[in-house]
Scaffold this active site. Sequence first.
Site, mmCIF file in Angstrom:
data_model
loop_
_atom_site.group_PDB
_atom_site.id
_atom_site.type_symbol
_atom_site.label_atom_id
_atom_site.label_comp_id
_atom_site.label_asym_id
_atom_site.label_seq_id
_atom_site.Cartn_x
_atom_site.Cartn_y
_atom_site.Cartn_z
ATOM 1 N N GLY A 1 -1.139 3.147 6.819
ATOM 2 C CA GLY A 1 -1.416 4.531 6.422
ATOM 3 C C GLY A 1 -0.682 4.947 5.162
ATOM 4 O O GLY A 1 -0.407 6.132 4.964
ATOM 5 N N SER B 1 -1.889 3.967 2.140
ATOM 6 C CA SER B 1 -2.917 3.777 1.108
ATOM 7 C C SER B 1 -3.014 2.362 0.559
ATOM 8 O O SER B 1 -3.234 2.161 -0.627
ATOM 9 C CB SER B 1 -2.752 4.767 -0.051
ATOM 10 O OG SER B 1 -1.724 4.376 -0.911
ATOM 11 N N SER B 2 -2.868 1.358 1.435
ATOM 12 C CA SER B 2 -3.006 -0.013 0.936
ATOM 13 C C SER B 2 -4.422 -0.258 0.413
ATOM 14 O O SER B 2 -4.610 -1.013 -0.539
ATOM 15 C CB SER B 2 -2.626 -1.043 1.997
ATOM 16 O OG SER B 2 -3.165 -0.703 3.238
ATOM 17 N N ALA C 1 -6.456 1.903 -1.169
ATOM 18 C CA ALA C 1 -6.548 2.432 -2.544
ATOM 19 C C ALA C 1 -5.771 1.532 -3.497
ATOM 20 O O ALA C 1 -6.197 1.273 -4.629
ATOM 21 C CB ALA C 1 -6.021 3.861 -2.608
ATOM 22 N N ASP D 1 -4.705 9.385 -3.292
ATOM 23 C CA ASP D 1 -4.070 8.070 -3.241
ATOM 24 C C ASP D 1 -4.035 7.410 -4.623
ATOM 25 O O ASP D 1 -2.983 6.980 -5.098
ATOM 26 C CB ASP D 1 -4.815 7.148 -2.264
ATOM 27 C CG ASP D 1 -4.887 7.725 -0.862
ATOM 28 O OD1 ASP D 1 -4.136 8.666 -0.573
ATOM 29 O OD2 ASP D 1 -5.699 7.240 -0.063
#
Length: 398
Positions: free
Chosen positions: A122, A124-125, A127, A170
């Site tokens: 959670g 933003s990996s 993005a 993100d």
Amino acid sequence: MGFEILEKQLRQRIGAGGEISAVRVPLRACPLGAHVDHQLGEVTGLALNHGVDLRFKPRDTPTVTLESVGFSGVIEVDLRRVGEPHGDWGDYLWAVAAEMGEIFDLHRGFDGVMKGDLAGMGVSSSAAIMVAYCLALAEVNQIELNRSKIARLVQRAENRHIGVASGLLDQSVILFAEAGSLTHIDCRDFSVSQIVAGEALPDFRIVVAFSGMARQLSNTDYNHRVGECREAAATLLRRAGVESGPKPVLSDVAPELFEQEGRRLPENLRRRAAHYFGEIARVHDGVEAWRRGDLGAFGALMTASGESSIINYQCGTPPLVALFETVRDAPGVFGTRFSGAGFGGSCLALVEAEAADDVAEKIFRDYTAAFPDLAAHARSAICRPAGPAAVKNAGEFS
Ligand code: GLA
């Protein structure tokens, strides 16, 4: 981050010769500004010293081959015939290639190996990897793209090809964050400013406390909530007799209109709008608190944001809500909220630097005692603020 391993893996596959380039993209934290980016509101962000690393060597043909430390197989994408995503870890590459291919002539690809930190937690990996692919494809095809264009392009790729109606948060934080400041982004006109507290700011760490429940936004209520926000906006504007475009958002609505008319909205829409207007006020107050170096006040706003996400935005699974309460009550924590969308994933906390180890340990102990079934995956990471995404020759990254 084990960069040598990435390079070795790439050389083993494609041979020893030639220069290798690298993209390093940080993950993001959003301390204030939850679920307002898709309504073109204002958000704040920090980049983390964890992220995605991509090593790549340009090819003279329009093909990308990609391996990932952590996922099996080699993904191969023909940039001239991208087609549709396949439902595997390569989808993010497909999505970016499809979006870029509509605008640019992608005549060159690359052979690459990538590695991601804190994936699925959670932060933003998804993005981050999309920004990495976009930067690499732009680099090998010599496409000039400024950071705003990259952010919008990656957002569109996620909206159209991954199926998540996400906003600009993100990608923008990942691309614009600076290590010494809080990044403020107004998603309406996409203006970015850096809020600097200078020496007044106490030394802090960002603790990411993972619930053990990974999630993909496309499988959550994320899009449904975005729809409810739009419906709230459309209803309020209609009642006030204000002309609106085809896709009204809550930032089209004056706060006074919500004050007058909000209570007449259906309960779910009233709550979504209450979250929006409360959150925008918290962003404004938070920016001032950060400027003063008052992390106590800033943290209290974060915790209020977390509470509004639970009560008004109605996200957060029972374990995640319990984790939020555990983090909130730990000594040394300035404030906490869900990291990202909050339909799973992590809580994010700003913590006094010297308390960070104890806080991370205590959170893990208390949480896993309450949710032993999640103990195998739950974990905490102690992070520091970092700078934005960058492309370099591999040797330039330490
Ligand atoms: C996810 C989305 C963002 C934003 C946050 C909630 O991270 O990708 O666009 O909406 O949730 O603030």
